[in-house]
Design an enzyme around this catalytic site. Structure first.
Site, short mmCIF file in Angstrom:
data_model
loop_
_atom_site.label_atom_id
_atom_site.label_comp_id
_atom_site.label_asym_id
_atom_site.label_seq_id
_atom_site.Cartn_x
_atom_site.Cartn_y
_atom_site.Cartn_z
N PHE A 118 10.42 2.80 -6.24
CA PHE A 118 9.73 3.83 -5.43
C PHE A 118 8.65 4.56 -6.25
CE2 PHE A 118 13.42 4.74 -2.20
CZ PHE A 118 13.26 3.47 -1.67
N ASN B 62 14.98 -5.99 4.11
CA ASN B 62 14.45 -5.64 2.81
C ASN B 62 14.70 -6.80 1.84
OD1 ASN B 62 13.42 -4.06 0.64
ND2 ASN B 62 14.29 -2.21 1.52
N TYR C 297 4.68 -9.69 3.35
CA TYR C 297 4.53 -9.07 2.02
C TYR C 297 4.29 -10.19 1.01
CZ TYR C 297 5.34 -6.41 -2.23
OH TYR C 297 5.19 -5.83 -3.48
N THR C 298 5.36 -10.84 0.57
CA THR C 298 5.22 -11.90 -0.43
C THR C 298 4.41 -13.07 0.11
OG1 THR C 298 7.34 -11.24 -1.37
CG2 THR C 298 6.49 -13.40 -2.01
N GLY D 288 10.35 -13.21 -0.51
CA GLY D 288 9.66 -14.49 -0.41
C GLY D 288 10.50 -15.59 0.21
N SER E 83 16.59 -0.33 -0.45
CA SER E 83 16.01 -0.84 -1.70
C SER E 83 17.09 -0.92 -2.76
CB SER E 83 14.90 0.08 -2.19
OG SER E 83 14.51 -0.28 -3.51
N ASN F 252 16.52 -0.84 -5.90
CA ASN F 252 15.92 -0.41 -7.16
C ASN F 252 16.01 1.08 -7.43
OD1 ASN F 252 15.06 -3.09 -7.71
ND2 ASN F 252 13.39 -2.82 -6.26
N THR F 253 16.62 1.84 -6.52
CA THR F 253 16.93 3.24 -6.76
C THR F 253 18.45 3.35 -6.87
OG1 THR F 253 14.98 4.08 -5.61
CG2 THR F 253 16.84 5.59 -5.82
N GLY G 196 10.27 -13.64 3.84
CA GLY G 196 10.04 -15.08 3.66
C GLY G 196 9.14 -15.72 4.69
N ASN H 228 11.07 -7.67 -7.70
CA ASN H 228 10.52 -6.39 -8.12
C ASN H 228 11.64 -5.39 -8.35
OD1 ASN H 228 10.37 -3.77 -6.28
ND2 ASN H 228 10.47 -5.55 -4.89
N ASN I 117 14.18 4.14 4.68
CA ASN I 117 14.51 3.11 3.70
C ASN I 117 15.73 3.56 2.89
OD1 ASN I 117 14.64 1.11 1.79
ND2 ASN I 117 12.52 1.31 1.11
N LYS J 161 15.38 0.43 8.00
CA LYS J 161 15.18 -0.82 7.28
C LYS J 161 16.47 -1.17 6.54
CE LYS J 161 11.84 -3.40 4.57
NZ LYS J 161 10.47 -3.41 4.01
N MET K 99 10.46 -1.98 -8.82
CA MET K 99 9.45 -0.94 -8.95
C MET K 99 10.08 0.45 -8.98
SD MET K 99 6.82 -2.90 -9.11
CE MET K 99 5.44 -1.78 -9.04
N ASP L 1 0.86 -1.19 0.00
CA ASP L 1 0.00 0.00 0.00
C ASP L 1 0.89 1.24 0.00
OD1 ASP L 1 -2.17 1.66 0.07
OD2 ASP L 1 -2.64 1.33 2.18
#
Length: 343
Positions: free
Chosen positions: A120, A250, A321-322, A271, A183, A185-186, A300, A116, A180, A221, A118, A70
């Protein structure tokens, strides 16, 4: 019913598209008169023995929703009806951003995981604040964590200001904060986990926190890919800055032992492949710090037994989450029932 009937249908479609479809379905169900009460009766486990008081906050149960599902605080009330003890929104950034190009979310069915990248994607912190204003204190209040990050275009040397903007905007509307910097992914974000920039970032936020009439817990995190030496640095940083605690962990950039063809995709892996490592990190932090600060365990958790292992390793709370995507909301109920059976 979820695993045998609903999940096989959902998993036939693109994971990001089905995420939005599922959100719309949950929102629709909760709009039907009486349905929120029905959902609560199906999934909530109300028992005072499940309550936890951690970093000054009272949680009705220790099972929360991790950040990432979310992101924009669009569905926290509805998700709260599924039995969660708390909801973490975000990651939010000062300005809206689209995130990375699609396709950017991949299932690894054979491994029980997701990858993922994504990046952010979110509508910006101001937009989320308007939704959070509908979560007043008192009866019906959903306990909310605000996960904050920096915009992709903000260079690392200016990153602190992005976190400050998010902190100021969310201060009145969240119960705790999560910084955070982990991640994958940034671009270059994980460089902020290095001891010097991380200490500066957390101390700046703590100094700002001290100017407020009531201090909100600030958590960090961290990635599961940190070495033991880096984890010892994390312990030192937490104790130096006196933040409230750590969320471990993370997603990982490791691809060890994966079977799925999608293991070739770049991004953060979550996961079942993360179950063991995240528990190891929790145990290391707990033991080496002599349980000096609370830890929220995530990574996980697909069964009640996975959750118990995290708690026994030293976590005070856990997040899904997963596992929530693969196992459905029945997992929340199963964990809480398992906890009660051990009382």
């Amino acid at each position: 019913m979820y695993k045998s009937l609903i999940r096989p249908v959902l998993f036939r479609f693109d994971p990001e598209k089905i995420h939005y479809f599922t959100f719309s379905t949950i929102r629709f169900l909760n709009s039907i008169p009486g349905m929120p009460s029905v959902l609560k009766s199906m999934f909530e486990v109300n028992d005072p023995r499940l309550e936890r008081e951690v970093f000054g906050l009272k949680f009705k149960n220790p099972v929360g929703l991790a950040a990432g599902l979310d992101k924009d605080a669009k569905l926290y009330k509805e998700l709260g009806n599924l039995g969660f003890g708390f909801i973490e929104i975000g990651t939010l950034t000062p300005k809206p951003q689209d995130g990375n190009p699609k396709k950017r979310l991949f299932r690894l069915r054979e491994d029980g995981g997701l990858i993922n990248r994504m990046g952010f994607n979110n509508g910006g912190v101001a937009e989320a604040v308007e939704r959070l204003k509908k979560n007043p204190k008192g009866k019906g209040h959903v306990l909310i964590g605000g996960n904050i990050g920096k915009n992709k275009v903000t260079p690392n040397e200016d990153a602190v200001s992005d976190y400050e903007i998010c902190f100021d905007a969310l201060y009145d509307y969240v119960d705790y904060f999560v910084v955070n910097v982990s991640s994958p992914n940034t671009p270059n974000l994980r460089e902020l986990q290095d001891k010097e920039p991380l200490t500066q970032l957390l101390q700046t936020l703590q100094d700002k926190n001290q100017t407020k009439p009531v201090q909100k817990p600030i958590l960090l995190k961290i990635a599961p890919d940190l070495t033991d030496s880096q984890l010892l640095d994390i312990i030192d940083i937490v104790q130096t800055t006196k933040i409230a605690g750590v969320i471990a962990t993370n997603t990982t950039i490791s691809r060890e032992g994966l079977q799925s063809e999608n293991k070739k995709e770049t991004g953060g892996l979550s996961g079942k492949p993360l179950t063991k490592r995240s528990t190891e990190v929790i145990r290391f932090l707990s033991e080496k710090s002599n349980k000096a600060f609370p830890i929220i365990g995530v990574g996980g958790i697909h069964t009640a037994e996975d959750a118990i292992e995290k708690l026994e390793a030293g976590a005070s709370l856990i997040q899904l989450y997963t596992g929530f995507i693969y196992e459905g909301p029945g997992l929340i109920k199963a964990i809480n029932r398992k906890l009660l059976s051990k009382k």
